[in-house]
Design a protein around this motif. Structure first.
Motif, PDB file in Angstrom:
ATOM      1  N   GLN A   1       0.829  -1.203   0.000  1.00 25.01           N
ATOM      2  CA  GLN A   1       0.000   0.000   0.000  1.00 25.01           C
ATOM      3  C   GLN A   1       0.864   1.255   0.000  1.00 25.01           C
ATOM      4  O   GLN A   1       0.582   2.225  -0.711  1.00 25.01           O
TER       5      GLN A   1
ATOM      6  N   ARG B   1      -0.191   8.462   4.428  1.00 24.94           N
ATOM      7  CA  ARG B   1      -0.176   7.192   5.169  1.00 24.94           C
ATOM      8  C   ARG B   1      -0.115   7.422   6.683  1.00 24.94           C
ATOM      9  O   ARG B   1      -0.021   6.480   7.457  1.00 24.94           O
TER      10      ARG B   1
ATOM     11  N   ARG C   1      -0.333  -3.971  -7.388  1.00 24.87           N
ATOM     12  CA  ARG C   1      -1.786  -3.770  -7.375  1.00 24.87           C
ATOM     13  C   ARG C   1      -2.511  -5.115  -7.426  1.00 24.87           C
ATOM     14  O   ARG C   1      -3.486  -5.344  -6.708  1.00 24.87           O
TER      15      ARG C   1
ATOM     16  N   LEU D   1      -2.184  -6.995  -4.081  1.00 23.57           N
ATOM     17  CA  LEU D   1      -3.029  -6.424  -3.034  1.00 23.57           C
ATOM     18  C   LEU D   1      -4.499  -6.737  -3.287  1.00 23.57           C
ATOM     19  O   LEU D   1      -5.254  -7.030  -2.358  1.00 23.57           O
TER      20      LEU D   1
ATOM     21  N   GLU E   1      -6.854  -2.210  -6.159  1.00 25.28           N
ATOM     22  CA  GLU E   1      -6.265  -2.810  -4.966  1.00 25.28           C
ATOM     23  C   GLU E   1      -7.236  -3.740  -4.237  1.00 25.28           C
ATOM     24  O   GLU E   1      -6.902  -4.279  -3.179  1.00 25.28           O
TER      25      GLU E   1
ATOM     26  N   ARG F   1     -10.029  -2.986  -2.686  1.00 24.36           N
ATOM     27  CA  ARG F   1     -10.647  -2.421  -1.484  1.00 24.36           C
ATOM     28  C   ARG F   1     -12.089  -1.991  -1.728  1.00 24.36           C
ATOM     29  O   ARG F   1     -12.769  -1.542  -0.807  1.00 24.36           O
TER      30      ARG F   1
END
Length: 300
Positions: free
Chosen positions: A7, A25, A69, A72, A139, A141
């Motif tokens: 990430q 982050r 990518r 993840l 990713e 998510r």
């Protein structure tokens, strides 16, 4: 290898700077740099070229970017699948949507989709600009992305994703009557989209195609259509706004179409999903969207 490092690397490649990436982050820059170094040590190659003042990935870093990518995304899909099998978590539907559609389209679309039968899963919606929404999908998510789309401005979701048209909209150049009357066409100030915006991407591609000229002075930029439209309403300049957002303004005369800026730009509203199988709730939703797509298009 820690998935947090992946990430970190993806954020770094997007914002193109250690300081900005550390900020996003929520860690100090030294801590963030150590995590990137840890990823490089684990892989065994240098991913970031530190020999220049401008940010640049090494050839290995460029090659690793799409793989990171994909890794993840697979990790996130695996986590959701295992949770579903083990009944650890409640069923969730995770949507990403661009800001304007999260306000003007998504609530009505969801209501129409649930007209005959409510969804049993919990719906989660993340609203952001187009690039961030694409990253959420790439990713893993988010399970679905709802965004504006034009064939000449393709999204970054390619072979691993598929989509359906669920609505239509039109981009309209608008300004207040007072501003239009005050300036010659070539002097009208512009309120433009930044490169993170999906609608900005569409307009930029249409301009490169010679579809319309845009040589007027730019005085303000944002990735938020709502902000640009609000600036247009206050008489600051011309914005290209979705008709769904300004139809009432046009009907009342608060805003007018700037006809000299060219024809309207027809755009689709699409829902995207990964081609790979998702959770039971996500697959059930997709089946419902496919079954009702024609009816939903007419209603929206």
């Amino acid at each position: 290898m820690n998935s947090i490092w992946l990430q970190d690397f993806l954020v770094l490649s997007e914002v193109r700077g250690f300081s900005r990436a550390a900020e996003q982050r929520f860690v100090t820059q030294p801590s963030f740099s150590r995590r990137i170094q840890a990823l490089e040590d684990w892989i065994g190659v240098t991913l970031v070229d530190r020999s220049t003042h401008t940010f640049k990935l090494t050839p290995a870093g460029e090659a690793f970017l799409p793989l990171a990518r994909d890794l993840l995304r697979q990790l996130n899909h695996a986590r959701v699948h295992v949770q579903e099998v083990g009944s650890i978590s409640e069923q969730k539907l995770r949507f990403a949507a661009t800001h304007v559609l999260s306000l003007t389209f998504f609530p009505q679309w969801l209501r129409l989709l649930e007209a005959e039968e409510p969804l049993t899963a919990t719906v989660e919606l993340i609203a952001d600009h187009m690039v961030a929404c694409e990253n959420l999908m790439l990713e893993g998510r988010a399970q679905f992305l709802i965004c504006h789309h034009h064939v000449n401005a393709p999204v970054r979701l390619q072979d691993d994703f598929r989509s359906l048209v669920i609505g239509r909209d039109v981009l309209v150049p608008v300004a207040t009557p007072a501003l239009i009357g005050k300036h010659a066409v070539q002097d009208l100030p512009l309120l433009t989209f930044t490169q993170e915006s999906g609608m900005g991407r569409i307009l930029a591609n249409r301009q490169r195609d010679g579809y319309f000229e845009r040589n007027n002075p730019t005085i303000f930029s944002s990735h938020l259509s709502s902000v640009l439209t609000a600036m247009a309403r206050s008489g600051r300049g011309v914005s290209w706004s979705p008709n769904s957002q300004v139809s009432d303004d046009l009907a009342s005369g608060r805003l007018e179409r700037v006809a000299a800026f060219g024809d309207l730009v027809d755009i689709e509203i699409r829902i995207w999903r990964p081609k790979s199988r998702q959770s039971g709730a996500a697959e059930a939703l997709w089946s419902r969207v496919k079954a009702y797509s024609g009816r939903l298009l007419q209603a929206t």
